[in-house]
Design a protein around this motif. Structure first.
Motif, PDB file in Angstrom:
ATOM      1  N   GLY A 170      -2.823   5.218   4.309  1.00 32.31           N
ATOM      2  CA  GLY A 170      -3.220   4.213   5.283  1.00 32.31           C
ATOM      3  C   GLY A 170      -4.693   3.874   5.208  1.00 32.31           C
ATOM      4  N   ALA A 171      -5.341   4.210   4.106  1.00 29.40           N
ATOM      5  CA  ALA A 171      -6.754   3.890   3.916  1.00 29.40           C
ATOM      6  C   ALA A 171      -6.946   2.376   3.856  1.00 29.40           C
ATOM      7  N   PRO A 172      -8.120   1.883   4.209  1.00 30.66           N
ATOM      8  CA  PRO A 172      -8.336   0.433   4.251  1.00 30.66           C
ATOM      9  C   PRO A 172      -8.333  -0.196   2.865  1.00 30.66           C
ATOM     10  N   PRO A 173      -8.068  -1.511   2.792  1.00 30.85           N
ATOM     11  CA  PRO A 173      -8.152  -2.216   1.503  1.00 30.85           C
ATOM     12  C   PRO A 173      -9.539  -2.041   0.899  1.00 30.85           C
ATOM     13  N   ARG A 174      -9.597  -1.965  -0.411  1.00 32.14           N
ATOM     14  CA  ARG A 174     -10.847  -1.695  -1.111  1.00 32.14           C
ATOM     15  C   ARG A 174     -11.678  -2.960  -1.296  1.00 32.14           C
ATOM     16  N   SER A 175     -12.908  -2.929  -0.824  1.00 32.26           N
ATOM     17  CA  SER A 175     -13.866  -3.991  -1.126  1.00 32.26           C
ATOM     18  C   SER A 175     -14.430  -3.849  -2.526  1.00 32.26           C
ATOM     19  N   GLY A 176     -14.383  -2.631  -3.069  1.00 37.82           N
ATOM     20  CA  GLY A 176     -14.974  -2.385  -4.378  1.00 37.82           C
ATOM     21  C   GLY A 176     -14.010  -2.496  -5.534  1.00 37.82           C
ATOM     22  N   HIS A 177     -12.785  -2.960  -5.267  1.00 38.89           N
ATOM     23  CA  HIS A 177     -11.761  -3.013  -6.318  1.00 38.89           C
ATOM     24  C   HIS A 177     -12.211  -3.833  -7.521  1.00 38.89           C
ATOM     25  N   ALA A 187      -0.066   1.440  -6.884  1.00 37.93           N
ATOM     26  CA  ALA A 187      -0.467   1.508  -5.478  1.00 37.93           C
ATOM     27  C   ALA A 187       0.064   0.293  -4.724  1.00 37.93           C
ATOM     28  N   GLN A 188       0.029  -0.858  -5.370  1.00 37.55           N
ATOM     29  CA  GLN A 188       0.578  -2.076  -4.777  1.00 37.55           C
ATOM     30  C   GLN A 188       2.053  -1.872  -4.428  1.00 37.55           C
ATOM     31  N   GLN A 189       2.780  -1.185  -5.315  1.00 37.34           N
ATOM     32  CA  GLN A 189       4.207  -0.978  -5.087  1.00 37.34           C
ATOM     33  C   GLN A 189       4.474  -0.019  -3.934  1.00 37.34           C
ATOM     34  N   ILE A 190       3.541   0.913  -3.679  1.00 41.28           N
ATOM     35  CA  ILE A 190       3.678   1.770  -2.502  1.00 41.28           C
ATOM     36  C   ILE A 190       3.614   0.908  -1.243  1.00 41.28           C
ATOM     37  N   GLY A 191       2.702  -0.063  -1.236  1.00 45.49           N
ATOM     38  CA  GLY A 191       2.628  -0.992  -0.110  1.00 45.49           C
ATOM     39  C   GLY A 191       3.893  -1.813   0.026  1.00 45.49           C
ATOM     40  N   PHE A 192       4.436  -2.253  -1.115  1.00 48.66           N
ATOM     41  CA  PHE A 192       5.699  -3.000  -1.094  1.00 48.66           C
ATOM     42  C   PHE A 192       6.816  -2.148  -0.489  1.00 48.66           C
ATOM     43  N   GLU A 193       6.835  -0.864  -0.853  1.00 49.37           N
ATOM     44  CA  GLU A 193       7.875   0.039  -0.362  1.00 49.37           C
ATOM     45  C   GLU A 193       7.821   0.157   1.163  1.00 49.37           C
ATOM     46  N   GLU A 194       6.605   0.223   1.704  1.00 54.61           N
ATOM     47  CA  GLU A 194       6.454   0.302   3.155  1.00 54.61           C
ATOM     48  C   GLU A 194       6.917  -0.983   3.820  1.00 54.61           C
ATOM     49  N   GLU A 195       6.625  -2.126   3.206  1.00 58.32           N
ATOM     50  CA  GLU A 195       7.078  -3.402   3.767  1.00 58.32           C
ATOM     51  C   GLU A 195       8.602  -3.499   3.741  1.00 58.32           C
ATOM     52  N   LEU A 196       9.217  -3.098   2.635  1.00 54.17           N
ATOM     53  CA  LEU A 196      10.680  -3.130   2.537  1.00 54.17           C
ATOM     54  C   LEU A 196      11.307  -2.199   3.573  1.00 54.17           C
ATOM     55  N   TYR A 247      -3.186 -18.366  17.678  1.00 55.32           N
ATOM     56  CA  TYR A 247      -1.974 -17.627  17.367  1.00 55.32           C
ATOM     57  C   TYR A 247      -2.342 -16.355  16.617  1.00 55.32           C
ATOM     58  N   ARG A 248      -1.490 -15.358  16.758  1.00 54.09           N
ATOM     59  CA  ARG A 248      -1.690 -14.101  16.070  1.00 54.09           C
ATOM     60  C   ARG A 248      -0.390 -13.751  15.359  1.00 54.09           C
ATOM     61  N   LEU A 249      -0.448 -13.562  14.071  1.00 57.90           N
ATOM     62  CA  LEU A 249       0.750 -13.277  13.290  1.00 57.90           C
ATOM     63  C   LEU A 249       1.120 -11.806  13.383  1.00 57.90           C
ATOM     64  N   ASP A 250       2.414 -11.528  13.502  1.00 54.14           N
ATOM     65  CA  ASP A 250       2.846 -10.147  13.382  1.00 54.14           C
ATOM     66  C   ASP A 250       3.013  -9.840  11.890  1.00 54.14           C
ATOM     67  N   PRO A 251       3.235  -8.577  11.498  1.00 53.15           N
ATOM     68  CA  PRO A 251       3.278  -8.230  10.074  1.00 53.15           C
ATOM     69  C   PRO A 251       4.306  -9.002   9.262  1.00 53.15           C
ATOM     70  N   ASP A 252       5.486  -9.274   9.822  1.00 55.69           N
ATOM     71  CA  ASP A 252       6.507 -10.008   9.080  1.00 55.69           C
ATOM     72  C   ASP A 252       6.102 -11.460   8.855  1.00 55.69           C
ATOM     73  N   GLN A 253       5.520 -12.083   9.879  1.00 62.74           N
ATOM     74  CA  GLN A 253       5.066 -13.465   9.735  1.00 62.74           C
ATOM     75  C   GLN A 253       3.939 -13.572   8.711  1.00 62.74           C
ATOM     76  N   HIS A 254       3.020 -12.609   8.754  1.00 64.14           N
ATOM     77  CA  HIS A 254       1.924 -12.593   7.776  1.00 64.14           C
ATOM     78  C   HIS A 254       2.472 -12.404   6.369  1.00 64.14           C
ATOM     79  N   LEU A 255       3.439 -11.500   6.213  1.00 65.00           N
ATOM     80  CA  LEU A 255       4.048 -11.274   4.913  1.00 65.00           C
ATOM     81  C   LEU A 255       4.685 -12.550   4.378  1.00 65.00           C
ATOM     82  N   PHE A 256       5.402 -13.249   5.215  1.00 65.84           N
ATOM     83  CA  PHE A 256       6.067 -14.480   4.772  1.00 65.84           C
ATOM     84  C   PHE A 256       5.061 -15.539   4.322  1.00 65.84           C
TER      85      PHE A 256
END
Length: 380
Positions: free
Chosen positions: A73-80, A239-248, A336-345
């Motif tokens: 759950g670490a924050p997105p990397r600014s240094g990527h 690492a991207q796919q770990i995030g995908f797994e959590e979304e799924l 308006y404020r998007l929930d996670p599913d709306q943001h994902l879409f």
């Protein structure tokens, strides 16, 4: 292919997991977090050279770190961009002096980078860049516009692909320049507001900006730029796919909770998403293990972009009309404020465009893998 984790890897996993548990959430802001990572040597594991304040890790240890980071759950990397794109390119093409100047601040999380490639008329067709740079003594003056520049509003430096030979066309006459962003009146950054309400991308305008460093030979910028793109889809895809797994997982839980899983069509689509994610993981591991060809990065991009876009559609479909409803309260400052599913879409609509559009990836596969005739490129 055997891509297993040994005892050393599991010991490394324990160290990484323990460190992340102790430090995630302690940093105040994104820059502070980058410096925290750098202080303990976690930046630059994938560099083939150490001694710049970073530790180096084997390929399997890089995978372990990427996965544990995503799970923590670490924050997105600014240094990527500096760590995973610029630094490996500099190690391959830069001078020793450039390495000593730029790698330690990246490893320390002290200097952030952005990528000056795309332009309004040169996105997927990168060879059409029109930003120009004129040599003045020991430096260049850069003039032009870049767009969709991630993190430009935070970056200290930008690596810029610019045309340095008057009258040159397409891939010829380009150079890979390093431009400091702190040049008031000569570098202007304008955030781009997205459908999601956020501004992750920017327009950048250069008006005679000074650039003292050229990576690689003058006029050989295309080869340097292509080397960089080769680093873009590496260990970080896992690492991207770990995030995908959590979304799924979240979408499946919603379908079970509201009964949408009883719809046989939606249930089949959920299973297909699960299977697609496993396919992506094994393709990524196979590629990292060396079993890849010239079109492997393009195949990977097509796989994840299409998969993630379908997941975004599925996320709102399993919720039905509820997914179109905004928050109960709103204000003029935050309409308006998007929930996670709306943001994902909404955000996933761009997946098949940024990072090289699907059309471009298919063209690469057709020409470089299948050997089909090349598309005409005009004045190339």
């Amino acid at each position: 292919m055997d891509f297993g984790f040994g005892e050393e890897d599991e010991a490394f996993r324990g160290e990484a997991r323990q460190w992340l548990a102790a430090n995630v959430g302690a940093a105040v802001g994104r820059r502070d977090w980058e410096r925290t990572l750098g202080k303990d040597g976690w930046v630059g594991l994938g560099w083939r050279e150490g001694g710049f304040g970073n530790r180096t890790g084997s390929l399997t240890q890089q995978v372990v770190w990427a996965e544990e980071y995503a799970r923590s759950g670490a924050p997105p990397r600014s240094g990527h961009i500096g760590e995973n794109l610029f630094a490996p390119t500099l190690i391959q093409h830069g001078t020793e002096e450039q390495k000593r100047r730029f790698l330690p601040p990246v490893a320390a999380g002290a200097e952030l980078w952005c990528q000056g490639y795309s332009e309004p008329g040169a996105g997927s067709d990168l060879a059409a860049v029109r930003t120009r740079a004129v040599r003045e003594g020991n430096h260049h003056r850069v003039t032009g516009q870049k767009i969709w520049t991630s993190l430009a509003h935070e970056a200290d430096w930008c690596f810029v692909l610019a045309r340095t030979e008057e009258g040159s066309r397409r891939h010829r006459g380009l150079s890979f320049l390093l431009v400091p962003m702190d040049q008031p009146g000569r570098v202007e950054v304008r955030p781009i507001r997205q459908l999601t309400g956020t501004s992750d991308f920017n327009e950048v305008f250069f008006d005679g900006a000074r650039a003292e460093h050229v990576v690689g030979a003058q006029g050989d910028g295309w080869n340097v730029a292509m080397s960089l793109l080769g680093f873009e889809r590496g260990v970080s895809t896992l690492a991207q796919q770990i995030g995908f797994e959590e979304e799924l997982k979240r979408v499946v839980e919603t379908a079970v909770r509201n009964g949408a899983v009883r719809d046989p069509v939606l249930r089949e689509r959920l299973v297909r998403q699960w299977a697609g994610l496993r396919t992506m993981r094994w393709h990524a591991l196979r590629t990292l293990g060396g079993a890849s060809g010239p079109g492997a990065p393009s195949v990977a991009k097509l796989l994840w972009a299409d998969w993630h876009q379908r997941l975004g559609e599925l996320a709102v479909q399993v919720r039905g009309a509820e997914a179109a409803v905004g928050p109960a309260r709103w204000s003029a400052e935050e309409p308006y404020r998007l929930d996670p599913d709306q943001h994902l879409f909404l955000f996933s609509r761009a997946d098949t465009i940024y990072g090289g559009s699907d059309q471009i990836q298919r063209t690469i596969i057709a020409e470089r893998v299948l050997g089909l005739p090349r598309e005409p490129k005009g004045d190339g």
